[in-house]
Design a protein around this motif. Sequence first.
Motif, short mmCIF file in Angstrom:
data_model
loop_
_atom_site.label_atom_id
_atom_site.label_comp_id
_atom_site.label_asym_id
_atom_site.label_seq_id
_atom_site.Cartn_x
_atom_site.Cartn_y
_atom_site.Cartn_z
N GLU A 39 43.59 -23.68 64.02
CA GLU A 39 43.01 -22.85 62.97
C GLU A 39 41.53 -23.18 62.84
O GLU A 39 41.06 -24.20 63.31
CB GLU A 39 43.74 -23.08 61.65
CG GLU A 39 45.22 -22.72 61.68
CD GLU A 39 45.47 -21.24 61.98
OE1 GLU A 39 44.67 -20.40 61.51
OE2 GLU A 39 46.45 -20.94 62.67
N GLY A 40 40.81 -22.32 62.14
CA GLY A 40 39.37 -22.44 62.02
C GLY A 40 38.87 -23.73 61.39
O GLY A 40 37.78 -24.19 61.69
N GLU A 41 39.68 -24.32 60.50
CA GLU A 41 39.22 -25.53 59.83
C GLU A 41 39.35 -26.80 60.67
O GLU A 41 38.92 -27.87 60.26
CB GLU A 41 39.96 -25.72 58.49
CG GLU A 41 41.44 -25.95 58.61
CD GLU A 41 42.28 -24.66 58.66
OE1 GLU A 41 43.51 -24.79 58.70
OE2 GLU A 41 41.71 -23.56 58.68
N MET A 42 39.92 -26.68 61.86
CA MET A 42 40.06 -27.84 62.75
C MET A 42 38.70 -28.40 63.14
O MET A 42 37.79 -27.66 63.46
CB MET A 42 40.83 -27.47 64.02
CG MET A 42 42.28 -27.16 63.80
SD MET A 42 43.28 -28.62 63.44
CE MET A 42 43.05 -29.57 64.92
N ALA A 43 38.59 -29.74 63.12
CA ALA A 43 37.36 -30.41 63.54
C ALA A 43 37.14 -30.19 65.03
O ALA A 43 38.09 -30.14 65.81
CB ALA A 43 37.44 -31.89 63.22
N LEU A 44 35.89 -30.06 65.41
CA LEU A 44 35.52 -29.80 66.80
C LEU A 44 34.98 -31.08 67.43
O LEU A 44 33.88 -31.51 67.11
CB LEU A 44 34.45 -28.69 66.82
CG LEU A 44 34.01 -28.19 68.18
CD1 LEU A 44 35.18 -27.56 68.92
CD2 LEU A 44 32.89 -27.19 68.01
N PRO A 45 35.73 -31.70 68.34
CA PRO A 45 35.25 -32.92 68.99
C PRO A 45 34.33 -32.60 70.17
O PRO A 45 34.38 -31.51 70.73
CB PRO A 45 36.53 -33.60 69.47
CG PRO A 45 37.49 -32.48 69.69
CD PRO A 45 37.12 -31.42 68.69
N ASP A 46 33.50 -33.56 70.52
CA ASP A 46 32.62 -33.41 71.67
C ASP A 46 33.45 -33.25 72.93
O ASP A 46 34.53 -33.82 73.05
CB ASP A 46 31.71 -34.64 71.79
CG ASP A 46 30.55 -34.41 72.74
OD1 ASP A 46 30.24 -33.25 73.08
OD2 ASP A 46 29.93 -35.41 73.14
#
Length: 91
Positions: free
Chosen positions: A71-78
């Motif tokens: 979902e959109g609220e998921m954190a985006l890792p490098d």
Amino acid sequence: VVGMTAPGMTVRLRYFASVREAIGNGSETWATRAATLAELRAELQARGGPYAAALAEGRAVRMALDQVMAEGEMALPDNAEVAFFPPVTGG
């Protein structure tokens, strides 16, 4: 240089089905400052043209983070892989 910051991380973007057709590209690497998937989607929309149309807020577009539905609220890792695709219907 004071006041200038480099993008925070790099992600690999993959586009499938009608999203790929609209954008005209199956994958690319993107430098981003986004912290979440929703921020990344908004950043791509801001590129304009086919990105704005294919990823517009009103469009039904699913996202996957490292091959797991997200979902959109998921954190985006490098170094993440983010996929964008239309909902799949069975039949």
